[in-house]
Write a protein that holds these residues in place. Structure first.
Motif, short mmCIF file in Angstrom:
data_model
loop_
_atom_site.label_atom_id
_atom_site.label_comp_id
_atom_site.label_asym_id
_atom_site.label_seq_id
_atom_site.Cartn_x
_atom_site.Cartn_y
_atom_site.Cartn_z
N TRP A 65 0.86 -1.19 0.00
CA TRP A 65 0.00 0.00 0.00
C TRP A 65 0.89 1.23 0.00
CZ3 TRP A 65 -4.99 0.75 -0.92
CH2 TRP A 65 -5.52 2.01 -0.66
N ASN A 66 0.55 2.20 -0.86
CA ASN A 66 1.32 3.43 -0.96
C ASN A 66 0.34 4.59 -0.83
OD1 ASN A 66 2.40 5.80 -2.70
ND2 ASN A 66 4.21 4.57 -2.20
N ASP A 67 0.52 5.39 0.21
CA ASP A 67 -0.40 6.51 0.48
C ASP A 67 -0.41 7.55 -0.64
OD1 ASP A 67 -1.34 5.49 2.91
OD2 ASP A 67 0.23 6.50 4.07
N THR A 68 0.73 7.78 -1.28
CA THR A 68 0.79 8.76 -2.37
C THR A 68 -0.03 8.28 -3.56
OG1 THR A 68 2.98 9.47 -1.64
CG2 THR A 68 2.34 10.06 -3.88
N LEU A 69 0.12 6.99 -3.91
CA LEU A 69 -0.70 6.44 -5.00
C LEU A 69 -2.18 6.44 -4.62
CD1 LEU A 69 1.42 3.42 -6.29
CD2 LEU A 69 1.10 5.65 -7.38
N ALA A 70 -2.48 6.14 -3.36
CA ALA A 70 -3.88 6.14 -2.92
C ALA A 70 -4.49 7.53 -3.06
CB ALA A 70 -3.98 5.65 -1.48
N LEU A 71 -3.73 8.54 -2.70
CA LEU A 71 -4.23 9.92 -2.83
C LEU A 71 -4.46 10.26 -4.30
CD1 LEU A 71 -4.96 12.62 -1.52
CD2 LEU A 71 -2.54 13.25 -1.64
N ALA A 72 -3.53 9.90 -5.17
CA ALA A 72 -3.70 10.16 -6.61
C ALA A 72 -4.91 9.40 -7.15
CB ALA A 72 -2.44 9.77 -7.37
N ALA A 73 -5.12 8.16 -6.69
CA ALA A 73 -6.27 7.36 -7.13
C ALA A 73 -7.58 7.97 -6.64
CB ALA A 73 -6.12 5.92 -6.64
N GLU A 74 -7.59 8.43 -5.40
CA GLU A 74 -8.80 9.10 -4.87
C GLU A 74 -9.12 10.35 -5.68
OE1 GLU A 74 -8.14 10.01 -0.74
OE2 GLU A 74 -8.35 7.90 -0.14
N ARG A 75 -8.10 11.13 -5.96
CA ARG A 75 -8.32 12.36 -6.72
C ARG A 75 -8.89 12.06 -8.11
NH1 ARG A 75 -2.70 15.45 -5.10
NH2 ARG A 75 -3.39 16.16 -3.05
#
Length: 190
Positions: A65-75
């Protein structure tokens, strides 16, 4: 008092929340992440139900899990819900490689030459929950190349080299074409 209320609304909108608008569901995103890793660990156990040959799919290491990728995916999922589109390239002409780099996940410069480039994204809409999201992406009935399946399960040399994951799952409001939008980013640094 009005200034405080306006400040709270502005802060919330910058973080992706607008009252009455689409809402991020991190619980569904994490459930999807866990299911992907279960299937990657033991694809044979899922192959009959999800209609893929266990010979074509081998066990792969768990994705991180990568929080930066998760944020980009959410956006991305929020953007599709808010602007009512469903595509790998947004209405401004940018693909996810651009937004992944912009979020702070450093990519190889070769992957950024074309602003529409997408090496790391799978999207879906209209799904009920995380289980349906992952199962439908792996069944991949609408994609003859089975690109989503290959992306999620690490099929092929390129997809097998990807190690980090972030997922955005969004419940849209009544103005959107679909009730939900999801973005799965599986990537690697340069």
């Amino acid at each position: 008092m009005r200034l405080v209320a306006l400040s709270l609304v502005l802060s919330a909108s910058l973080l992706g929340y607008v009252p009455g608008g689409p809402e991020v569901d991190r619980e569904e995103a994490r459930s999807a992440f866990e299911l992907v890793n279960l299937i990657r660990k033991d694809p044979k156990a899922y192959s009959q139900r999800l209609k893929f040959s266990p010979i074509q799919v081998v066990a792969r290491p768990a994705l991180r899990w990568n929080d930066t990728l998760a944020l980009a995916a959410e956006r991305k999922a929020l953007d599709m819900a808010r602007r009512n589109y469903y595509a790998h390239v947004d209405p401004d002409g940018f693909g996810m490689n651009h937004y992944i780099q912009l979020a702070g996940y450093e990519l190889d410069p070769r992957w950024l030459k074309n602003p529409e480039e997408n090496n790391f994204e799978s999207i879906h809409s209209g799904i009920a929950d995380a289980v349906q999201l992952i199962e439908e992406m792996i069944i991949d009935a609408q994609v003859p190349s089975k690109g989503h399946r290959h992306h999620l399960l690490g099929v092929g040399e390129w997809n097998a080299s990807l190690v980090d994951i972030g997922i955005g799952f969004v419940h849209a409001d009544s103005t959107a074409d679909w009730p939900t939008y999801a973005c799965v980013l599986i990537a690697k640094h340069k």
